[in-house]
Motif scaffolding. Structure first.
Motif, PDB file in Angstrom:
ATOM      1  N   ARG A  40      -5.680 -27.256 -12.000  1.00 39.03           N
ATOM      2  CA  ARG A  40      -6.101 -28.345 -11.119  1.00 39.03           C
ATOM      3  C   ARG A  40      -6.954 -29.368 -11.844  1.00 39.03           C
ATOM      4  O   ARG A  40      -7.186 -30.460 -11.329  1.00 39.03           O
ATOM      5  CB  ARG A  40      -6.876 -27.781  -9.926  1.00 39.03           C
ATOM      6  CG  ARG A  40      -6.042 -26.897  -9.015  1.00 39.03           C
ATOM      7  CD  ARG A  40      -6.857 -26.443  -7.824  1.00 39.03           C
ATOM      8  NE  ARG A  40      -6.064 -25.622  -6.904  1.00 39.03           N
ATOM      9  CZ  ARG A  40      -6.526 -25.113  -5.771  1.00 39.03           C
ATOM     10  NH1 ARG A  40      -7.786 -25.333  -5.426  1.00 39.03           N
ATOM     11  NH2 ARG A  40      -5.747 -24.390  -4.992  1.00 39.03           N
ATOM     12  N   THR A  41      -7.448 -29.030 -13.017  1.00 41.11           N
ATOM     13  CA  THR A  41      -8.262 -29.953 -13.798  1.00 41.11           C
ATOM     14  C   THR A  41      -7.733 -29.984 -15.226  1.00 41.11           C
ATOM     15  O   THR A  41      -6.983 -29.098 -15.657  1.00 41.11           O
ATOM     16  CB  THR A  41      -9.737 -29.522 -13.817  1.00 41.11           C
ATOM     17  OG1 THR A  41      -9.853 -28.256 -14.510  1.00 41.11           O
ATOM     18  CG2 THR A  41     -10.269 -29.365 -12.396  1.00 41.11           C
ATOM     19  N   VAL A  42      -8.145 -31.008 -15.957  1.00 39.59           N
ATOM     20  CA  VAL A  42      -7.735 -31.118 -17.359  1.00 39.59           C
ATOM     21  C   VAL A  42      -8.279 -29.954 -18.172  1.00 39.59           C
ATOM     22  O   VAL A  42      -7.612 -29.428 -19.066  1.00 39.59           O
ATOM     23  CB  VAL A  42      -8.210 -32.470 -17.938  1.00 39.59           C
ATOM     24  CG1 VAL A  42      -7.959 -32.528 -19.445  1.00 39.59           C
ATOM     25  CG2 VAL A  42      -7.508 -33.634 -17.253  1.00 39.59           C
ATOM     26  N   GLU A  43      -9.503 -29.527 -17.847  1.00 42.21           N
ATOM     27  CA  GLU A  43     -10.101 -28.408 -18.578  1.00 42.21           C
ATOM     28  C   GLU A  43      -9.290 -27.129 -18.376  1.00 42.21           C
ATOM     29  O   GLU A  43      -9.061 -26.367 -19.330  1.00 42.21           O
ATOM     30  CB  GLU A  43     -11.546 -28.201 -18.115  1.00 42.21           C
ATOM     31  CG  GLU A  43     -12.327 -27.201 -18.947  1.00 42.21           C
ATOM     32  CD  GLU A  43     -12.405 -27.583 -20.409  1.00 42.21           C
ATOM     33  OE1 GLU A  43     -12.293 -26.679 -21.257  1.00 42.21           O
ATOM     34  OE2 GLU A  43     -12.566 -28.784 -20.710  1.00 42.21           O
ATOM     35  N   LEU A  66      -7.864 -36.571 -23.152  1.00 36.82           N
ATOM     36  CA  LEU A  66      -7.697 -36.859 -21.729  1.00 36.82           C
ATOM     37  C   LEU A  66      -8.870 -36.260 -20.950  1.00 36.82           C
ATOM     38  O   LEU A  66      -9.200 -35.092 -21.088  1.00 36.82           O
ATOM     39  CB  LEU A  66      -6.381 -36.259 -21.227  1.00 36.82           C
ATOM     40  CG  LEU A  66      -5.938 -36.634 -19.810  1.00 36.82           C
ATOM     41  CD1 LEU A  66      -5.579 -38.117 -19.735  1.00 36.82           C
ATOM     42  CD2 LEU A  66      -4.723 -35.790 -19.393  1.00 36.82           C
ATOM     43  N   ARG A  67      -9.489 -37.079 -20.123  1.00 37.86           N
ATOM     44  CA  ARG A  67     -10.637 -36.614 -19.350  1.00 37.86           C
ATOM     45  C   ARG A  67     -10.295 -36.293 -17.899  1.00 37.86           C
ATOM     46  O   ARG A  67     -10.939 -35.469 -17.269  1.00 37.86           O
ATOM     47  CB  ARG A  67     -11.743 -37.673 -19.382  1.00 37.86           C
ATOM     48  CG  ARG A  67     -12.390 -37.868 -20.743  1.00 37.86           C
ATOM     49  CD  ARG A  67     -13.312 -39.059 -20.743  1.00 37.86           C
ATOM     50  NE  ARG A  67     -12.575 -40.307 -20.498  1.00 37.86           N
ATOM     51  CZ  ARG A  67     -13.153 -41.507 -20.430  1.00 37.86           C
ATOM     52  NH1 ARG A  67     -14.465 -41.622 -20.570  1.00 37.86           N
ATOM     53  NH2 ARG A  67     -12.434 -42.583 -20.213  1.00 37.86           N
ATOM     54  N   SER A  68      -9.270 -36.970 -17.371  1.00 33.34           N
ATOM     55  CA  SER A  68      -8.896 -36.764 -15.973  1.00 33.34           C
ATOM     56  C   SER A  68      -7.417 -37.089 -15.794  1.00 33.34           C
ATOM     57  O   SER A  68      -6.866 -37.927 -16.523  1.00 33.34           O
ATOM     58  CB  SER A  68      -9.743 -37.657 -15.057  1.00 33.34           C
ATOM     59  OG  SER A  68      -9.228 -37.670 -13.741  1.00 33.34           O
ATOM     60  N   PHE A  69      -6.778 -36.446 -14.831  1.00 33.76           N
ATOM     61  CA  PHE A  69      -5.380 -36.741 -14.534  1.00 33.76           C
ATOM     62  C   PHE A  69      -5.213 -38.174 -14.036  1.00 33.76           C
ATOM     63  O   PHE A  69      -4.126 -38.758 -14.165  1.00 33.76           O
ATOM     64  CB  PHE A  69      -4.843 -35.768 -13.480  1.00 33.76           C
ATOM     65  CG  PHE A  69      -4.753 -34.344 -13.951  1.00 33.76           C
ATOM     66  CD1 PHE A  69      -4.296 -34.052 -15.219  1.00 33.76           C
ATOM     67  CD2 PHE A  69      -5.117 -33.293 -13.121  1.00 33.76           C
ATOM     68  CE1 PHE A  69      -4.214 -32.743 -15.672  1.00 33.76           C
ATOM     69  CE2 PHE A  69      -5.034 -31.975 -13.551  1.00 33.76           C
ATOM     70  CZ  PHE A  69      -4.578 -31.695 -14.836  1.00 33.76           C
ATOM     71  N   ASN A  70      -6.262 -38.744 -13.484  1.00 34.63           N
ATOM     72  CA  ASN A  70      -6.184 -40.117 -12.981  1.00 34.63           C
ATOM     73  C   ASN A  70      -5.999 -41.134 -14.098  1.00 34.63           C
ATOM     74  O   ASN A  70      -5.578 -42.267 -13.846  1.00 34.63           O
ATOM     75  CB  ASN A  70      -7.455 -40.464 -12.189  1.00 34.63           C
ATOM     76  CG  ASN A  70      -7.594 -39.647 -10.921  1.00 34.63           C
ATOM     77  OD1 ASN A  70      -6.602 -39.274 -10.306  1.00 34.63           O
ATOM     78  ND2 ASN A  70      -8.827 -39.355 -10.524  1.00 34.63           N
ATOM     79  N   GLU A  71      -6.325 -40.749 -15.338  1.00 27.87           N
ATOM     80  CA  GLU A  71      -6.171 -41.655 -16.466  1.00 27.87           C
ATOM     81  C   GLU A  71      -4.713 -41.847 -16.864  1.00 27.87           C
ATOM     82  O   GLU A  71      -4.391 -42.779 -17.604  1.00 27.87           O
ATOM     83  CB  GLU A  71      -6.959 -41.137 -17.669  1.00 27.87           C
ATOM     84  CG  GLU A  71      -8.463 -41.138 -17.476  1.00 27.87           C
ATOM     85  CD  GLU A  71      -9.194 -40.628 -18.705  1.00 27.87           C
ATOM     86  OE1 GLU A  71      -8.515 -40.268 -19.694  1.00 27.87           O
ATOM     87  OE2 GLU A  71     -10.433 -40.591 -18.686  1.00 27.87           O
ATOM     88  N   ASP A 120      -2.950 -45.633 -15.180  1.00 23.81           N
ATOM     89  CA  ASP A 120      -3.902 -46.694 -14.887  1.00 23.81           C
ATOM     90  C   ASP A 120      -3.146 -47.957 -14.487  1.00 23.81           C
ATOM     91  O   ASP A 120      -1.918 -47.968 -14.358  1.00 23.81           O
ATOM     92  CB  ASP A 120      -4.808 -46.948 -16.090  1.00 23.81           C
ATOM     93  CG  ASP A 120      -4.016 -47.228 -17.369  1.00 23.81           C
ATOM     94  OD1 ASP A 120      -2.804 -47.518 -17.266  1.00 23.81           O
ATOM     95  OD2 ASP A 120      -4.599 -47.162 -18.457  1.00 23.81           O
TER      96      ASP A 120
END
Length: 273
Positions: free
Chosen positions: A67-70, A231-236, A239
Motif C-alpha cells: 500500500r506504500t512505496v516503502e 520514488l517517494r509516493s505513488f502519487n508522483e 503528475d
C-alpha cells in the motif's frame, strides 16, 4: 443488445427504466452466475497455490499487495532473492496474479507494474506488463460478456449510459476512440474492460487498442519501478506533466479519425453543391 445504429439509451437493459434504487437494492447476479464466478475465482486461486508450493519457504507477511512505496521496496528486496533461482515460478506467479487482479477488478495493478520494473528492468518488465495487462483485460472482457451487464448496471448506471452513447456515435472510428480511452485517464481501465462487451465493442478492436494504448502509461510506471529508490509516493507517478503528455498522445491517436470525418463532410458538401 441493440444494433450499432440505434440510440445509446435503447442499448441499455430494460430494467434501467425501473431506476437505480431498484437495481441497487438487490444483488445484481443470480445464484448460477455467482457459482460461475466462484468457479473461475477458485481456478485462479488453485493455480496460485500450486505456484506457491513450488517455491521455497516464503514468509506469508509478504503475500499482500503493498500500500506504500516503502512496503513495495521491502517486497521487491524479498522477491528479488528468488528471481535468479526460481525465475519461472516468479514469472508465473506475477502473470497469474496480475491477470487475476484484472479479471476480478482488484485494485493494485499499478503496484504490480512497478514491481515488474524493479525485478526485470524496463524492456522485460514492460513486455511482461503489456502481456499480462492485455491478457487480464481480455479475461475481464469475456467474463463480462457472460455476466457483466447486471453488474455494470448495478455499479455504474449513469457512466454506462454515457459510454453507450459515445460508442454508438463513434462506430466509424471506434478503434481510434478506444485507443484514446486507453492512452488517457478519461475513463478507468476497469470500467472499459467490463463495459466494452456490453456496449458492443468488438473484441479485436478492444484487444489491439488495449495492447497499443497501454504502452505509454506502462513505460512510465515500469521506468519508475526501475528507479524505485527515488520514488517517494505513488502519487508522483502521474503528475501534471505526465498526464498532459498522455492526453497529447491520446489526441494524436484520434486525430486521423477526426481529419477523416472532416474530409468526408467537405466531400459531401462539394458533391451537393
Amino acid at each position: 443488445m441493440a444494433k450499432p445504429g440505434s440510440s445509446g439509451d435503447e442499448q441499455l437493459p430494460s430494467n434501467e427504466e425501473r431506476g437505480c434504487e431498484g437495481i441497487r437494492s438487490r444483488l445484481p447476479l443470480t445464484t448460477l452466475e455467482l457459482f460461475f464466478v466462484s468457479v473461475i475465482f477458485g481456478m485462479f486461486s488453485i493455480t496460485l497455490l500450486c505456484i506457491y508450493i513450488t517455491m521455497p519457504s516464503v514468509d506469508q507477511k509478504f503475500l499482500k499487495i503493498p500500500r506504500t512505496v516503502e512496503e513495495l521496496r521491502t517486497l521487491t528486496e524479498y522477491v528479488s532473492k528468488y528471481t535468479d533461482s526460481y525465475k519461472p515460478q516468479v514469472l508465473a506467479g506475477f502473470c497469474v496474479t496480475y491477470i487475476f487482479m484484472q479479471t476480478f477488478m482488484i485494485p493494485g495493478t499499478i503496484v504490480m507494474s512497478l514491481l515488474a520494473g524493479s525485478l526485470f528492468g524496463i524492456a522485460e518488465g514492460a513486455a511482461l506488463v503489456i502481456f499480462t495487462a492485455t491478457a487480464g483485460a481480455s479475461s475481464c472482457y469475456f467474463l463480462s460478456k457472460l455476466i457483466g451487464r447486471p453488474l455494470a448496471m448495478w455499479l455504474w448506471p449513469d457512466k454506462l449510459r454515457f459510454f453507450t452513447r459515445e460508442v454508438a456515435k463513434r462506430r466509424d472510428y471506434l478503434f481510434n476512440y478506444m485507443l484514446f480511452l486507453r492512452v488517457t485517464p478519461t475513463l478507468p481501465n476497469t470500467f472499459i474492460n467490463v463495459c466494452s462487451p456490453i456496449v458492443g465493442v468488438p473484441y479485436l478492436t478492444f484487444l489491439v487498442a488495449t495492447m497499443l494504448g497501454l504502452l505509454p502509461a506502462t513505460f512510465v510506471t515500469v521506468r519508475a519501478g526501475v528507479a524505485l529508490n527515488t520514488l517517494r509516493s505513488f502519487n508522483e507517478l502521474y503528475d501534471v506533466k505526465t498526464v498532459g503528455a498522455l492526453f497529447v498522445i491520446g489526441f494524436v491517436s484520434i486525430m486521423p479519425a477526426i481529419m477523416s470525418k472532416f474530409q468526408s463532410q467537405d466531400s459531401d458538401r462539394s458533391h451537393s453543391s
